[in-house]
Design a protein around this motif. Structure first.
Motif, PDB file in Angstrom:
ATOM      1  N   PRO A  49       0.425  -0.835  -5.032  1.00 19.90           N
ATOM      2  CA  PRO A  49       0.453  -2.019  -5.893  1.00 19.90           C
ATOM      3  C   PRO A  49       0.776  -3.272  -5.086  1.00 19.90           C
ATOM      4  CG  PRO A  49       2.416  -0.701  -6.213  1.00 19.90           C
ATOM      5  CD  PRO A  49       1.550   0.048  -5.247  1.00 19.90           C
ATOM      6  N   ASP A  50       0.156  -4.391  -5.448  1.00 26.34           N
ATOM      7  CA  ASP A  50       0.464  -5.642  -4.771  1.00 26.34           C
ATOM      8  C   ASP A  50       1.693  -6.284  -5.401  1.00 26.34           C
ATOM      9  OD1 ASP A  50      -0.433  -6.678  -7.156  1.00 26.34           O
ATOM     10  OD2 ASP A  50      -2.209  -7.644  -6.321  1.00 26.34           O
ATOM     11  N   GLN A  51       2.000  -7.505  -5.015  1.00 21.68           N
ATOM     12  CA  GLN A  51       3.186  -8.188  -5.520  1.00 21.68           C
ATOM     13  C   GLN A  51       3.152  -8.385  -7.031  1.00 21.68           C
ATOM     14  OE1 GLN A  51       5.677  -8.674  -3.582  1.00 21.68           O
ATOM     15  NE2 GLN A  51       4.712  -8.403  -1.602  1.00 21.68           N
ATOM     16  N   ASP A  52       1.947  -8.472  -7.599  1.00 18.02           N
ATOM     17  CA  ASP A  52       1.795  -8.675  -9.037  1.00 18.02           C
ATOM     18  C   ASP A  52       1.741  -7.367  -9.809  1.00 18.02           C
ATOM     19  OD1 ASP A  52       1.672 -11.409  -8.555  1.00 18.02           O
ATOM     20  OD2 ASP A  52      -0.497 -11.350  -8.274  1.00 18.02           O
ATOM     21  N   GLY A  53       1.768  -6.239  -9.097  1.00 19.89           N
ATOM     22  CA  GLY A  53       1.730  -4.942  -9.760  1.00 19.89           C
ATOM     23  C   GLY A  53       0.329  -4.387  -9.941  1.00 19.89           C
ATOM     24  N   LYS A  54      -0.698  -5.075  -9.433  1.00 20.81           N
ATOM     25  CA  LYS A  54      -2.066  -4.579  -9.523  1.00 20.81           C
ATOM     26  C   LYS A  54      -2.291  -3.537  -8.428  1.00 20.81           C
ATOM     27  CE  LYS A  54      -4.674  -8.455 -11.388  1.00 20.81           C
ATOM     28  NZ  LYS A  54      -5.724  -9.416 -11.052  1.00 20.81           N
ATOM     29  N   ILE A 110       6.130   9.587  -4.658  1.00 19.52           N
ATOM     30  CA  ILE A 110       6.390   8.322  -5.339  1.00 19.52           C
ATOM     31  C   ILE A 110       5.190   7.938  -6.199  1.00 19.52           C
ATOM     32  CG2 ILE A 110       6.742   5.840  -4.986  1.00 19.52           C
ATOM     33  CD1 ILE A 110       8.313   6.589  -2.429  1.00 19.52           C
ATOM     34  N   HIS A 111       3.983   8.159  -5.688  1.00 18.89           N
ATOM     35  CA  HIS A 111       2.766   7.836  -6.450  1.00 18.89           C
ATOM     36  C   HIS A 111       2.694   8.653  -7.733  1.00 18.89           C
ATOM     37  CE1 HIS A 111      -1.329   6.649  -7.287  1.00 18.89           C
ATOM     38  NE2 HIS A 111      -1.670   7.921  -7.371  1.00 18.89           N
ATOM     39  N   ARG A 112       2.973   9.948  -7.641  1.00 18.64           N
ATOM     40  CA  ARG A 112       2.941  10.789  -8.839  1.00 18.64           C
ATOM     41  C   ARG A 112       4.008  10.361  -9.841  1.00 18.64           C
ATOM     42  NH1 ARG A 112       2.363  14.881  -4.960  1.00 18.64           N
ATOM     43  NH2 ARG A 112       4.539  15.476  -5.239  1.00 18.64           N
ATOM     44  N   THR A 113       5.201  10.060  -9.359  1.00 18.63           N
ATOM     45  CA  THR A 113       6.290   9.631 -10.234  1.00 18.63           C
ATOM     46  C   THR A 113       5.937   8.312 -10.915  1.00 18.63           C
ATOM     47  OG1 THR A 113       7.880  10.697  -8.761  1.00 18.63           O
ATOM     48  CG2 THR A 113       8.760   9.124 -10.340  1.00 18.63           C
ATOM     49  N   GLU A 168      12.017  -0.331 -14.051  1.00 18.33           N
ATOM     50  CA  GLU A 168      11.986   0.925 -13.295  1.00 18.33           C
ATOM     51  C   GLU A 168      10.644   1.087 -12.584  1.00 18.33           C
ATOM     52  OE1 GLU A 168      12.800   4.179 -15.941  1.00 18.33           O
ATOM     53  OE2 GLU A 168      14.909   3.652 -16.152  1.00 18.33           O
ATOM     54  N   ILE A 169       9.564   0.765 -13.279  1.00 19.47           N
ATOM     55  CA  ILE A 169       8.228   0.873 -12.681  1.00 19.47           C
ATOM     56  C   ILE A 169       8.076  -0.123 -11.539  1.00 19.47           C
ATOM     57  CG2 ILE A 169       5.764   0.501 -13.117  1.00 19.47           C
ATOM     58  CD1 ILE A 169       6.262   1.709 -15.928  1.00 19.47           C
ATOM     59  N   LYS A 170       8.571  -1.353 -11.720  1.00 19.18           N
ATOM     60  CA  LYS A 170       8.494  -2.352 -10.648  1.00 19.18           C
ATOM     61  C   LYS A 170       9.286  -1.905  -9.425  1.00 19.18           C
ATOM     62  CE  LYS A 170       7.537  -6.331 -13.526  1.00 19.18           C
ATOM     63  NZ  LYS A 170       8.039  -7.570 -14.103  1.00 19.18           N
ATOM     64  N   ASP A 171      10.455  -1.291  -9.636  1.00 24.36           N
ATOM     65  CA  ASP A 171      11.248  -0.779  -8.519  1.00 24.36           C
ATOM     66  C   ASP A 171      10.492   0.318  -7.772  1.00 24.36           C
ATOM     67  OD1 ASP A 171      13.280  -2.534  -9.167  1.00 24.36           O
ATOM     68  OD2 ASP A 171      14.501  -1.024 -10.211  1.00 24.36           O
ATOM     69  N   MET A 172       9.808   1.188  -8.522  1.00 26.30           N
ATOM     70  CA  MET A 172       9.006   2.248  -7.900  1.00 26.30           C
ATOM     71  C   MET A 172       7.877   1.634  -7.072  1.00 26.30           C
ATOM     72  SD  MET A 172      10.174   5.293  -8.669  1.00 26.30           S
ATOM     73  CE  MET A 172       8.788   6.344  -8.339  1.00 26.30           C
ATOM     74  N   GLN A 173       7.280   0.560  -7.578  1.00 20.19           N
ATOM     75  CA  GLN A 173       6.189  -0.086  -6.858  1.00 20.19           C
ATOM     76  C   GLN A 173       6.678  -0.719  -5.554  1.00 20.19           C
ATOM     77  OE1 GLN A 173       4.623  -2.721  -9.861  1.00 20.19           O
ATOM     78  NE2 GLN A 173       3.091  -1.215 -10.507  1.00 20.19           N
ATOM     79  N   VAL A 174       7.854  -1.319  -5.578  1.00 19.92           N
ATOM     80  CA  VAL A 174       8.422  -1.912  -4.367  1.00 19.92           C
ATOM     81  C   VAL A 174       8.687  -0.820  -3.329  1.00 19.92           C
ATOM     82  CG1 VAL A 174      10.472  -3.069  -3.434  1.00 19.92           C
ATOM     83  CG2 VAL A 174       9.396  -3.927  -5.521  1.00 19.92           C
ATOM     84  N   VAL A 179       7.052   2.096   1.708  1.00 22.22           N
ATOM     85  CA  VAL A 179       6.680   3.345   2.378  1.00 22.22           C
ATOM     86  C   VAL A 179       5.253   3.242   2.905  1.00 22.22           C
ATOM     87  CG1 VAL A 179       6.254   5.816   2.037  1.00 22.22           C
ATOM     88  CG2 VAL A 179       8.313   4.780   1.085  1.00 22.22           C
ATOM     89  N   ALA A 180       4.349   2.624   2.132  1.00 17.94           N
ATOM     90  CA  ALA A 180       2.957   2.459   2.576  1.00 17.94           C
ATOM     91  C   ALA A 180       2.893   1.601   3.829  1.00 17.94           C
ATOM     92  CB  ALA A 180       2.122   1.834   1.466  1.00 17.94           C
ATOM     93  N   TYR A 181       3.667   0.514   3.882  1.00 15.94           N
ATOM     94  CA  TYR A 181       3.658  -0.336   5.071  1.00 15.94           C
ATOM     95  C   TYR A 181       4.268   0.381   6.265  1.00 15.94           C
ATOM     96  CZ  TYR A 181       2.209  -4.205   2.116  1.00 15.94           C
ATOM     97  OH  TYR A 181       1.514  -5.017   1.246  1.00 15.94           O
ATOM     98  N   ALA A 182       5.260   1.218   6.034  1.00 17.25           N
ATOM     99  CA  ALA A 182       5.838   1.998   7.132  1.00 17.25           C
ATOM    100  C   ALA A 182       4.805   2.971   7.694  1.00 17.25           C
ATOM    101  CB  ALA A 182       7.072   2.752   6.659  1.00 17.25           C
TER     102      ALA A 182
END
Length: 188
Positions: A49-54, A110-113, A168-174, A179-182
């Motif tokens: 997800p990007d910064q906007d959640g898309k 994380i993606h599944r959750t 909660e969903i926004k926290d999961m996206q962050v 993790v994706a950038y790592a």
């Protein structure tokens, strides 16, 4: 994951190519060809997800250039350089491949959750919004002040419940993004 061959460049992505890679951004065709050549040799990271959640599909080239493609795989949405600490990356660690697998496993988890929470949120939000609408109607038709106050209190509780789940969903996206950038930069 293979990228679609007939993918187009969004206006935003073209502007980013002109800004960040001026040698390749003289015209839209040149920028599209440049990004397609990068995508041929890129590693697929996953849905991020990007910064906007898309949601978008993230590809990384040489652990230094990230390319995001829309979730529907219709257009390239953005491209940017990833800042990498080359000294840190060049240190060889014997168990780096194991650590990389752990990161990838955690990313999938994380993606599944996140997907599960989004699905639950969709049904929960619809149920809460229906109850809120019923309570607002009840507030309008009742003559009792106590009933109006009780309805207002319950509406606030339901709205807070929706807000908590969205956060909660926004926290999961962050977390998923970090993790994706790592993984993309091999900085683990």
């Amino acid at each position: 994951m293979e990228y679609p061959r007939n993918i187009e460049l969004s206006t935003h992505a073209f502007e980013r190519v002109q800004e960040r890679f001026p040698d390749y951004g003289k015209n839209k065709k040149m920028a599209t060809d440049y990004i397609r050549s990068i995508l041929k040799n890129s590693e697929y990271i996953g849905v991020v997800p990007d910064q906007d959640g898309k949601d978008s599909h993230m590809y990384v080239f040489n652990h230094s250039i990230a390319v995001h493609i829309s979730y529907e795989m219709e257009a390239i949405t953005t491209i940017y350089r990833i800042e990498v600490d080359t000294v840190k990356r060049n240190k060889q660690i014997g168990f780096r491949s194991k650590v990389e697998e752990l990161y990838k496993k955690e990313f999938r988890k994380i993606h599944r959750t996140e997907s599960s929470k989004r699905k639950q949120m969709k049904y929960s939000k619809a149920k809460n919004e229906a109850e809120i609408a019923a309570l607002r109607y009840k507030q309008l038709v009742t003559r009792s002040e106590n009933v109006r106050e009780a309805c207002a209190k319950r509406i606030v509780e339901l709205q807070n419940e929706i807000l908590i789940k969205e956060n909660e969903i926004k926290d999961m996206q962050v977390l998923k993004r970090s993790v994706a950038y790592a993984i993309a930069t091999a900085s683990y």
